[in-house]
Design a protein around this motif. Structure first.
Motif, short mmCIF file in Angstrom:
data_model
loop_
_atom_site.label_atom_id
_atom_site.label_comp_id
_atom_site.label_asym_id
_atom_site.label_seq_id
_atom_site.Cartn_x
_atom_site.Cartn_y
_atom_site.Cartn_z
N TYR A 161 -12.52 41.90 -60.09
CA TYR A 161 -11.84 40.64 -59.86
C TYR A 161 -10.43 40.60 -59.76
O TYR A 161 -9.54 39.49 -59.88
CB TYR A 161 -12.33 39.73 -61.04
N SER B 16 -15.48 32.88 -57.54
CA SER B 16 -14.10 33.88 -56.98
C SER B 16 -13.93 33.70 -55.71
O SER B 16 -12.83 34.09 -55.25
CB SER B 16 -14.58 35.06 -57.56
N GLY C 101 -12.43 34.85 -62.27
CA GLY C 101 -12.02 35.35 -60.82
C GLY C 101 -10.88 34.48 -60.20
O GLY C 101 -10.20 34.99 -59.45
#
Lengths: 259, 259
Positions: free
Chosen positions: A164, B149, B98
Motif C-alpha cells: 500500500y 485504496s 491504503g
C-alpha cells in the motif's frame, strides 16, 4: 450467560485466595501469641502493622519510601526509554543489530550490581551511580524484548505496508511500533521488577536513605520489627506496581485477546 | 488498466541449490478482466502474484501496466488471506490503511470508506478489533481495504482458502458483485477449479515447477453469475477439462526428480 458463569468462577477463585491469605496471617498471629515462635525473631502481623503505622506517622517510612520510589522510577524510565529506542532500531535495521549485538550480548547476562564499584569510580558517589545502575538494569530487558518484538512481527504485515505504499515512517508508526508493543511491554514488566530489586540492593550496600538502607540499618542495630516493616512495604510495593502495570497494559494493547 | 507480464522468470538461490520457480511467463490482462490462475501447489502461483504486486523482483522479464489509472492510488492492491489485516487496528483503520499511507486526512478517509463498509455489512463493527471478528468478516475487511485504496487491479492469493465452505460461497458471490459494480480487474490465484470457473473470465493453468503456462481457457459462462450455476453441463465439462490438465501436472510433480 457464559460470561456471567465465567465471572462467577473468577469471583469464587478470588474468595478462595483471600481466605487462604487470611488463614496464613491468622496462623502466623496465633503462632506468635501462643509462643510457638520467639516474637523477638518473628514478630506477629499485628505488631508489624502497628510498627508500620507508627513509622508512617513519624514520617520516617514515607521519607524512605519516596526516596526509593524516586530513584527507582528515574532509573526505570531513563533505562526503558533508551532500551525502547535502541531495541526498536536493532529490531528494524540489520546493520544496527550487527553493530550492537556483541556489546549487548556481553553486558546483558552480567548482573548489573557487579558494575557498582566501577560506576562509582567513573561517576562518583551520590544519586548518580544509584540511578545509573537501576537504569542499566531496566535498559536490557526492554531492549532485548523490543528486538524480539520486532522480529516476531509476521512478515505479512510488512508486505501489506509495502504493497500500500507506506513510507518508512508510516511503516514504523503503524507496523513496527504497535506490532512489537505486546512483547515490549513484557520487557517493561521485567524491567519494573529489576528496578525495584536493584534500588533495594544498591541502598542496602551503599545507601544511607531509602527502604534498602532502612532495612540494613535496622539489621545492624538489631531492630528486628523494622526489618519486617521494610520487607512488607517492599513486597506490597512490588505487588501494587505489577498490578498497575497489568491494568495499563490492557489499555495500551486493546487488541490482545482476553484470556 | 491492463497488466502486461512479459517473459517473467524467477530463480530462488539457496544453499541447497537454485530453484527455478517461474519460467518465461507471459500474459496480458484485459480491462476489467477477472483472470484466474490455477495450478498444482508449489507451481509458483504466489510468487507470480508477489512479483506483480512489486513485493518481489523478477530474475528476468518485466511487469508493465497499460492504460490510464481510474483514480490516484496504487495500481495494484494485494488481498491477503485473513491474517493480512492488522490485529492492532480496528476495522475502520484497517479499511482506511491504503488512504492513510497516501496522507489522506482522517475525516476524508472515513468519509471515503463508509459507503463500502456499509455495503460489506461491517458498519456495526468499525470500532472492533480483528480478533473480535469471524474469519469471513476479517476477509471482508481485507477486501474492503483493497477497494478503498483505489487500486485498479486487485491481486488475490487464495483469499477464501481458510474459510469454511458456506462462508466461501457467500464471499465468492460478494466478490462477483464487487467485480461487476466497481469495474476492477482481478488476478485471482487459487487451487480450487470450481472457484476459478465460477469467478473467472479466463483461466490460466500453470505447470508444476518451474511454473509455465500450460493452457489458457476462456470461460464462456454468462454474467451475472452466482454460486447456483455450478451444476450447468457447461460448467461440469469445463471442470473435467481443467482437472485433466492439472492432474497431469500434479502427477508429474510427484515423480521422483532425477538429480
Amino acid at each position: 450467560m457464559k460470561a456471567l458463569l465465567a465471572l462467577k468462577r473468577v469471583r469464587r477463585e478470588i474468595w478462595i485466595s483471600l481466605l487462604s491469605a487470611a488463614f496464613l496471617i491468622a496462623m502466623w498471629e496465633a503462632a506468635v501469641d501462643l509462643d510457638w515462635v520467639k516474637s523477638a525473631f518473628l514478630p506477629s502481623p499485628s505488631t508489624i502493622a502497628g510498627q508500620t503505622i507508627a513509622l508512617t506517622a513519624s514520617g520516617e517510612l514515607p521519607r524512605h519510601l519516596s526516596i526509593t520510589l524516586g530513584r527507582m522510577f528515574a532509573g526505570l524510565f531513563a533505562g526503558s526509554i533508551a532500551g525502547l529506542i535502541v531495541g526498536l532500531a536493532m529490531g528494524w535495521s540489520k546493520t544496527i543489530r550487527a553493530i550492537l549485538d556483541p556489546l549487548v550480548s556481553l553486558i546483558y547476562p552480567l548482573p548489573k550490581i557487579a558494575l557498582l564499584p566501577l560506576i562509582i569510580l567513573l561517576v562518583g558517589i551520590g544519586e548518580g551511580p544509584i540511578i545509573l545502575i537501576i537504569a542499566l538494569g531496566a535498559f536490557f530487558p526492554v531492549l532485548v524484548n523490543c528486538v524480539a518484538g520486532v522480529a516476531n512481527i509476521d512478515p505479512i504485515y510488512f508486505d501489506v505496508a509495502h504493497n500500500y505504499g507506506a513510507s518508512k515512517f508510516k511503516t514504523f508508526t503503524k507496523v513496527v511500533l504497535p506490532g512489537s508493543l505486546p512483547v515490549a511491554l513484557a520487557g517493561f514488566r521485567l524491567a519494573l521488577g529489576m528496578s525495584l530489586l536493584l534500588a533495594v540492593v544498591v541502598e542496602l550496600s551503599i545507601g544511607t536513605k531509602g527502604l534498602g538502607a532502612m532495612l540494613w540499618l535496622s539489621w545492624q542495630t538489631f531492630r528486628i520489627e523494622r526489618i519486617y516493616v521494610a520487607i512488607v512495604v517492599i513486597a506490597i510495593l512490588g505487588l501494587l506496581l505489577n498490578w498497575l502495570l497489568g491494568l495499563a497494559s490492557k489499555r495500551l494493547v486493546p487488541w490482545r485477546e482476553a484470556r | 488498466m491492463k497488466v502486461n507480464c512479459h517473459q517473467v522468470s524467477k530463480l530462488f538461490k539457496s544453499r541447497n541449490g537454485d530453484i527455478l520457480a517461474l519460467e518465461n511467463m507471459s500474459f496480458q490482462t484485459e480491462e476489467q478482466e477477472f483472470l484466474c490462475i490455477v495450478g498444482p501447489s508449489g507451481c509458483g502461483k504466489t510468487t507470480l502474484l508477489r512479483i506483480i504486486a512489486g513485493l518481489l523482483q523478477p530474475t528476468n522479464g518485466k511487469i508493465s501496466y497499460e492504460g490510464t489509472r481510474a483514480q490516484d492510488g496504487p495500481a495494484t492492491a494485494l488481498v491477503f488471506q485473513e491474517h493480512g489485516v492488522f490485529p492492532w487496528m480496528n476495522v475502520m483503520d484497517n479499511v482506511c490503511f491504503g488512504l492513510e499511507t497516501r496522507g489522506v486526512t482522517k475525516r476524508d478517509r472515513y468519509r471515503a470508506a463508509m459507503p463500502l463498509i456499509e455495503k460489506m455489512g461491517l458498519a456495526a463493527f468499525i470500532k472492533n478489533y480483528p480478533h473480535q471478528l469471524s474469519s469471513g468478516m476479517k476477509q471482508r475487511v481485507g477486501l474492503a481495504r483493497a477497494l478503498v485504496s483505489g487500486a485498479d487491479i486487485l491481486l488475490m492469493d487464495e483469499p477464501f482458502a481458510a474459510l469454511d465452505a458456506q462462508m466461501r460461497l457467500i464471499l465468492q458471490e460478494q466478490l462477483l458483485n464487487i467485480h461487476r459494480e466497481y469495474h476492477k480487474s482481478v488476478i485471482y490465484v487459487t487451487h480450487d477449479i470450481e472457484e476459478a470457473i465460477l469467478l473467472g473470465d479466463r483461466i490460466i493453468v500453470m505447470t508444476a515447477r518451474p511454473g509455465r503456462i500450460k493452457a489458457e481457457i476462456k470461460v464462456n459462462l454468462n454474467r451475472p453469475r452466482n454460486v447456483n450455476g455450478q451444476n450447468a453441463s457447461e460448467f461440469i465439462k469445463m471442470k473435467t477439462e481443467i482437472w485433466g490438465k492439472i492432474k497431469e501436472e500434479v502427477e508429474r510433480g510427484m515423480e521422483p526428480t532425477s538429480r
